[in-house]
Enzyme design. Structure first.
Site, mmCIF file in Angstrom:
data_model
loop_
_atom_site.group_PDB
_atom_site.id
_atom_site.type_symbol
_atom_site.label_atom_id
_atom_site.label_comp_id
_atom_site.label_asym_id
_atom_site.label_seq_id
_atom_site.Cartn_x
_atom_site.Cartn_y
_atom_site.Cartn_z
ATOM 1 N N LYS A 1 -43.513 45.278 2.611
ATOM 2 C CA LYS A 1 -42.451 45.120 1.617
ATOM 3 C C LYS A 1 -42.973 44.887 0.202
ATOM 4 C CE LYS A 1 -38.880 43.537 4.822
ATOM 5 N NZ LYS A 1 -37.838 42.510 5.114
ATOM 6 N N ASP B 1 -31.865 43.840 2.006
ATOM 7 C CA ASP B 1 -31.762 42.567 2.725
ATOM 8 C C ASP B 1 -30.861 41.592 1.975
ATOM 9 O OD1 ASP B 1 -33.405 43.191 4.895
ATOM 10 O OD2 ASP B 1 -35.229 42.552 3.851
#
Length: 283
Positions: free
Chosen positions: A76, A113
């Site tokens: 990420k 997210d």
């Protein structure tokens, strides 16, 4: 292939999730369920074991058929220097979990997210809370703080194991515009009386806290989904508290990924959730 789907994305019809380890990822189940519901018969979604060292090479080999990628740990943050652009949301936590490949080949990073977490809370009727507690201080915890910046009007207390982690969480809070106070993990049981508790720790970490669930708990958001329920979530439910699961988060963030990659809105939330529930039940 569905001609309208192909035209909408310039012929791009391939996507995948990357990470290490990746074998247990539910993302293929969710995305394929969405494709089936949307009638995107020519679309494919796979999983690839890719670590930080292999990521540049994988991205370099993407062809014009690629529409996007989902990223899990440890990629990420590693992906950011390899992209042409990242969204403000992704930049706010220095984490990208979604890469959309544009028609002209640009790679644009986003973080679903954060809005996914907020959407999962909203689905349970949580639009605003006066305070909250976060258990843990890893990458997911920073996303939790970013989501809380959208719904929490007061202080967030983060329970952590080290002074270094405490400093990081306070820095994230300052960066995200939310008041963060840190406390030692040894006192984590006191977190359970907060109006909203977000558990971001690995499996088993919060098991020892289950005995401390108050008689009238409020809302627990436990980002785990396998194994499920966690001991903390099971105890929380037993006492009548509201529980938001990691599957709720996974589905809501995947909905946003599907919409970005395919150009089709809205993505089929319930079909994706049911597919995820079935897959978990079969494990």
């Amino acid at each position: 292939m569905n001609d309208s789907a192909k035209a909408a994305t310039g012929g791009r019809c391939r996507a995948a999730v990357l990470g290490s380890p990746i074998r247990h990822s539910l993302s293929p189940v969710l995305h394929r369920a969405a494709y089936a519901e949307l009638g995107l018969t020519g679309w494919s979604y796979d999983r690839f074991e890719v670590d930080e060292a292999a990521l540049p090479g994988f991205l370099a080999e993407l062809g014009p058929e690629w529409a996007g990628l989902s990223l899990t740990m440890p990629l990420k943050r590693a992906v950011i220097p390899l992209l042409d652009e990242i969204s403000e949301t992704a930049a706010s936590v220095e984490a990208v979990n979604t890469v959309v490949v544009t028609e002209d080949g640009r790679r644009v990073g986003d973080n679903t997210d954060i809005p996914g977490m907020a959407a999962a809370l909203r689905e349970r009727g949580i639009e605003e809370v006066g305070s909250a507690a976060v258990l843990g201080a890893g990458a997911t915890a920073s996303s939790a703080l970013a989501a809380l910046a959208r719904v929490c009007t007061g202080e967030v207390v983060a329970y952590v194991r080290s002074q270094a982690r405490a400093a990081e969480m306070r820095q994230w809070g300052a960066r995200l515009g939310i008041e963060v106070r840190t406390a030692d993990w040894a006192d984590a049981a006191e977190a359970l009386s907060a109006p909203l508790v977000i558990a971001t720790t690995p499996a088993g970490t919060t098991d020892a806290l289950a005995h401390a669930v108050p008689e009238r708990p409020a809302t627990l958001f436990d980002v785990l989904y396998d194994p499920w329920p966690t001991e903390l979530a099971a105890r929380w439910s037993m006492f009548g508290g509201a529980v938001v699961s990691g599957l709720d988060l996974l589905v809501h963030q995947a909905v946003l990924q599907v919409e970005q990659m395919t150009g089709r809105t809205p993505a089929p939330l319930e079909a994706m959730r049911k597919a995820g529930e079935r897959a978990l039940a079969d494990r």
